[in-house]
Write a protein that holds these residues in place. Structure first.
Motif, mmCIF file in Angstrom:
data_model
loop_
_atom_site.group_PDB
_atom_site.id
_atom_site.type_symbol
_atom_site.label_atom_id
_atom_site.label_comp_id
_atom_site.label_asym_id
_atom_site.label_seq_id
_atom_site.Cartn_x
_atom_site.Cartn_y
_atom_site.Cartn_z
ATOM 1 N N SER A 135 -4.679 6.246 -5.879
ATOM 2 C CA SER A 135 -5.463 5.992 -4.650
ATOM 3 C C SER A 135 -5.630 7.235 -4.032
ATOM 4 N N ARG A 136 -4.906 8.437 -4.208
ATOM 5 C CA ARG A 136 -4.846 9.397 -3.471
ATOM 6 C C ARG A 136 -4.190 10.703 -4.060
ATOM 7 N N ARG A 180 -9.713 15.912 -7.086
ATOM 8 C CA ARG A 180 -9.340 15.036 -5.905
ATOM 9 C C ARG A 180 -9.304 13.771 -6.119
ATOM 10 N N ARG A 181 -9.841 13.250 -7.375
ATOM 11 C CA ARG A 181 -9.895 11.812 -7.513
ATOM 12 C C ARG A 181 -9.330 11.532 -9.074
ATOM 13 N N LYS A 229 -8.305 8.419 -12.121
ATOM 14 C CA LYS A 229 -8.289 7.277 -12.380
ATOM 15 C C LYS A 229 -6.815 6.757 -12.146
#
Lengths: 126, 233
Positions: B38-39, B32-33, B35
Motif C-alpha cells: 500500500s505504501r 514508489r509503487r 504490487k
C-alpha cells in the motif's frame, strides 16, 4: 651479590606497582585488574632478584634455559594483552556507534526518544 | 509475514557515504509503487558524509537520518532498521546508494518475500549470467567460504547489498558488525532465529563509479580478523 641491572629493574618494577596502586586508588582501574598487575610485577620482581628460579622452572617444564621461559611467557602474555586491547577497542567503537545512532534518530524524529531496541545498551556487554 | 488483507508498508533503507554525485538519481529510480504494497517509504542513512549527500537526497523528498560521524555500512543499515522499528513498517529493503542495483529488482525481492512467505530475501548477483569483475567474484567467493566456515551459513552472495526483511526478521535480527562484516552476521542471525531465507537472482550494475565506491579488496583482511575476534572473545 646484586648487579646494577637488578637494581635498575627492581626500581622500575616498584615504580610500576606504585602506578598500578595509584590508578586503583583513583578508581581508574578495578580491584581485579590491580591484583592482576600486582601479581605480574611481583613475579617479575622475584625473577629479577632470584634468577635461579627461572632455571628451576625451565628444567621443570623442559625448556633449555631460564631466560627462554621468560621470553615464552612474556610473548604469550603480550599476545593475550593485545587481544584484550583489541576487544576493548571494538567495544568502544560499538559504544560510539550506539551514541551516534541514538542522536541521529532523536534528531530525525520525536518518536525515537524511545529507547533503541539494539542489544548494545550503554554499559552492557553481549 | 504481512497480511495481504491489510495495508502493507515497505521501507527502503539507503545507506550513503559521500554519494552526492549519484544519490539523487538513485533515489529517483526507486519505485514508489509495488504490487501488493500500500505504501513505500524511502529513508536515507547519511553516514557522516562530508559532501552534499544529505542536501542532494533532500531534493528527492525522502526521509533522512544523519550520522554525525562515519560509522560504516553495517552501522548505517542498523540505524535504518532501528528507524523502521520506530516508525513502523511490514517490510524493510536495503538498497545501495552507489547505483549498483537495478531498481526493478526491488519488485522481485518483495514479491519473493510475500509469495514465498520468507523472512529474509537476499538478492544474489551470481545466479544470472552477467558481467561481474573477476576480483569481485573472487572476493565474494572468499566471503561466502568465510561465512560458511565461521557462521555455518551457506549463501551464493553473502555480501549482497539488496535484501528484504519481513516484520519478524526486522524484530529478531540484531547484528553488531559495523563495517562490511555485518552482511554475513545477518545470515547467521537468520539461522539462529530459524528464519526462512530465500535467494533471488538480481542484476548488478558495475560502473567505474560503483567500483571505486564499493568494497575495497584489501578490506577482506580486517573483516576476517573482526570475525575471528568476535568468535574468540
Amino acid at each position: 651479590m646484586i648487579t646494577s641491572i637488578q637494581v635498575l629493574l627492581t626500581a622500575f618494577i616498584i615504580f610500576a606497582i606504585s602506578r598500578a596502586f595509584l590508578r586503583f586508588r583513583e578508581k581508574a582501574i578495578t580491584a581485579p585488574l590491580f591484583i592482576f598487575w600486582s601479581l605480574i610485577w611481583t613475579v617479575a620482581l622475584l625473577v629479577v632478584l632470584s634468577p635461579p628460579i627461572t632455571s628451576k622452572l625451565a628444567s621443570f617444564i623442559g625448556v633449555g634455559r631460564g631466560v627462554d621461559v621468560i621470553v615464552y611467557v612474556s610473548l604469550v602474555l603480550l599476545f593475550y594483552l593485545v587481544f584484550r586491547i583489541y576487544v576493548m577497542i571494538e567495544d568502544l567503537r560499538h559504544e560510539i556507534t550506539y551514541l551516534v545512532r541514538h542522536i541521529a534518530l532523536q534528531k530525525s524524529s520525536k518518536k525515537s526518544s524511545r529507547p533503541l531496541s539494539s542489544s548494545r545498551k550503554r554499559g552492557s556487554k553481549k | 509475514m504481512p497480511d495481504h488483507k491489510r495495508d502493507v508498508k515497505a521501507t527502503i533503507i539507503v545507506p550513503a557515504f559521500n554519494e552526492s554525485a549519484v544519490i539523487h538519481k538513485v533515489l529517483k529510480s526507486i519505485p514508489r509503487r509495488v504490487k501488493g504494497l500500500s505504501r513505500i517509504e524511502v529513508v536515507v542513512i547519511d553516514d557522516g558524509s562530508t559532501d552534499q549527500t544529505a542536501q542532494e537526497a533532500q531534493k528527492a523528498n525522502v526521509a533522512i537520518v544523519s550520522h554525525s560521524i562515519n560509522r560504516g555500512l553495517g552501522a548505517a543499515i542498523k540505524t535504518g532498521i532501528e528507524w523502521v522499528k520506530l516508525n513502523g513498517s511490514d517490510i524493510a529493503v536495503t538498497f545501495d546508494s552507489d547505483g549498483q542495483h537495478y531498481p526493478k529488482d526491488i519488485h522481485k525481492i518483495i514479491k519473493s518475500l510475500i509469495t514465498q512467505k520468507a523472512d529474509l530475501v537476499i538478492g544474489t548477483r551470481f545466479a544470472l549470467k552477467q558481467k561481474i569483475p573477476k576480483d569481485r567474484k573472487v572476493l565474494n567467493w572468499l566471503a561466502n567460504i568465510a561465512t560458511l566456515l565461521i557462521f555455518g551459513v551457506s549463501s551464493t552472495d553473502s555480501q549482497s547489498g539488496l535484501r528484504a526483511f519481513s516484520k519478524k526478521a526486522i524484530d529478531l535480527i540484531d547484528f553488531k558488525g559495523e563495517r562490511m562484516d555485518f552482511s554475513s552476521e545477518i545470515l547467521h542471525e537468520a539461522k539462529r532465529h530459524h528464519l526462512l531465507v530465500k535467494e533471488v537472482p538480481i542484476k548488478a550494475i558495475y560502473t567505474s563509479y560503483s567500483r571505486k565506491k564499493g568494497q575495497k579488496n584489501l578490506n577482506a583482511i580486517p573483516i576476517l580478523i573482526r570475525f575471528l575476534v568476535r568468535f574468540l572473545r
